[in-house]
Motif scaffolding. Structure first.
Motif, mmCIF file in Angstrom:
data_model
loop_
_atom_site.group_PDB
_atom_site.id
_atom_site.type_symbol
_atom_site.label_atom_id
_atom_site.label_comp_id
_atom_site.label_asym_id
_atom_site.label_seq_id
_atom_site.Cartn_x
_atom_site.Cartn_y
_atom_site.Cartn_z
ATOM 1 N N ALA A 173 53.484 90.844 69.841
ATOM 2 C CA ALA A 173 53.843 91.451 68.665
ATOM 3 C C ALA A 173 53.167 90.861 67.426
ATOM 4 C CB ALA A 173 55.372 91.544 68.471
ATOM 5 N N PRO A 174 53.131 91.734 66.252
ATOM 6 C CA PRO A 174 52.425 90.918 64.949
ATOM 7 C C PRO A 174 53.392 89.973 64.575
ATOM 8 C CG PRO A 174 52.674 93.517 64.921
ATOM 9 C CD PRO A 174 53.403 93.052 66.082
ATOM 10 N N ALA A 175 52.443 88.849 64.483
ATOM 11 C CA ALA A 175 53.210 87.471 63.870
ATOM 12 C C ALA A 175 52.829 86.991 62.601
ATOM 13 C CB ALA A 175 52.933 86.562 65.150
ATOM 14 N N GLY A 176 52.287 87.760 61.665
ATOM 15 C CA GLY A 176 51.945 87.214 60.432
ATOM 16 C C GLY A 176 50.740 86.089 60.688
ATOM 17 N N ARG A 177 50.874 85.223 59.466
ATOM 18 C CA ARG A 177 50.034 84.160 59.609
ATOM 19 C C ARG A 177 50.745 83.002 60.491
ATOM 20 N NH1 ARG A 177 47.948 80.080 55.921
ATOM 21 N NH2 ARG A 177 47.210 78.348 57.323
ATOM 22 N N VAL A 178 49.962 82.835 61.505
ATOM 23 C CA VAL A 178 50.546 81.877 62.666
ATOM 24 C C VAL A 178 50.170 80.484 62.515
ATOM 25 C CG1 VAL A 178 50.558 83.611 64.370
ATOM 26 C CG2 VAL A 178 48.653 82.230 64.253
ATOM 27 N N LEU A 179 50.466 79.631 63.228
ATOM 28 C CA LEU A 179 50.142 78.097 63.043
ATOM 29 C C LEU A 179 48.662 78.011 63.184
ATOM 30 C CD1 LEU A 179 53.195 76.319 64.598
ATOM 31 C CD2 LEU A 179 52.676 76.654 62.049
ATOM 32 N N ASP A 180 48.088 77.166 62.397
ATOM 33 C CA ASP A 180 46.417 76.865 62.568
ATOM 34 C C ASP A 180 46.419 76.264 64.035
ATOM 35 O OD1 ASP A 180 46.344 77.608 60.117
ATOM 36 O OD2 ASP A 180 45.976 75.627 59.326
ATOM 37 N N LEU A 181 45.042 76.208 64.354
ATOM 38 C CA LEU A 181 44.508 75.520 65.609
ATOM 39 C C LEU A 181 43.403 74.744 65.632
ATOM 40 C CD1 LEU A 181 44.788 75.471 68.606
ATOM 41 C CD2 LEU A 181 43.419 77.517 68.831
ATOM 42 N N GLY A 182 43.571 73.517 65.893
ATOM 43 C CA GLY A 182 42.455 72.402 65.184
ATOM 44 C C GLY A 182 41.793 71.784 66.665
#
Length: 248
Positions: A173-182
């Protein structure tokens, strides 16, 4: 299974996203200027209505540092709304709101455009791909002395890991701004350059060069890094081992 459209689906990232989604059983439309089925130039916008018809989700990977990303995204959003697209997934870059680089500012503008589009959306920011770091080092190694930006570290990540995360978002589902991935490690440019020289069997002198400008200060301050989200697993050395020709 849903119908998913991938822009830039023949590029480094888009190709892997497409493969992952198809392996999972989804119908995937590949949109690019050179696609036989959906040859669309996003900056022109022609052909988009046909390409997005019947599509549930769009994964927007198409991008270029040469400019035009904002116009391309606007055309995509304008076509997606009337077509009833449920979910628009966008890949962005860690630090687009911290480092005043022109390309980063364009990516940030696209983020805002998508957020205000009225569509369901998800935005993932990641650190630089291993491939990009390798290209930079290979370019610098063409000279007898490798010129490196003084005081700048990077956190490179394996593109396949980013593709897997995008595929996961696209099927949810649409989740907005998700946590960054580094990437797994924050590394200085000299460290990465030495790793590249060892893997390629080259010898070069390294020279750190202090640059000018607000963007460089942003990079020196680490605005493009996310050490608290170092979730990637493939190190730069592991990437090099699989990317460079075997040394005899």
């Amino acid at each position: 299974m849903t119908t998913i459209l991938v822009t830039g689906g023949t590029g480094t990232l888009g190709r892997l996203v497409t493969e992952r989604l198809r392996t999972d059983g989804h119908e995937v439309r590949v949109l690019s200027r050179h696609s036989r089925t959906y040859p669309v130039d996003l900056r022109e916008g022609t052909g988009l209505a046909e390409a997005v018809a019947g599509v549930d989700t769009i994964v927007h990977c198409a991008t270029t540092p040469r400019g035009g990303d904002e116009l391309a995204a606007r055309h995509l959003v304008e076509a997606a709304g009337p077509a009833g697209v449920r979910h628009l997934v966008y890949i962005s870059i860690v630090g687009v709101d911290q480092v005043p680089l022109g390309y980063y500012q364009s990516k940030l503008a696209v983020e805002k455009l998508i957020e205000e589009s009225g569509l369901g959306w998800s935005v993932l920011r990641t650190t630089q791909f291993h491939d990009l770091v390798l290209q930079l080092l290979q370019g610098s190694a063409k000279l007898p002395v490798m010129l490196l930006p003084a005081g700048v570290a990077v956190q490179p990540i394996e593109v396949a890991e980013v593709a897997a995360r995008l595929a996961e978002l696209a099927t949810g589902a649409p989740a907005g701004r998700v946590l960054d991935l580094g990437g797994p490690e924050v590394r200085s440019f000299p460290e990465l350059a030495r790793a590249y020289l060892r893997a390629s069997g080259r010898r070069r002198t390294l020279l750190n060069v202090r640059l000018a400008g607000k963007a460089y200060r942003g990079f020196r301050a680490g605005g493009h890094l996310t050490p608290q989200r170092a979730l990637g697993e493939v190190t730069f050395e592991q990437f090099l081992a699989g990317s460079l020709p075997a040394r005899g």
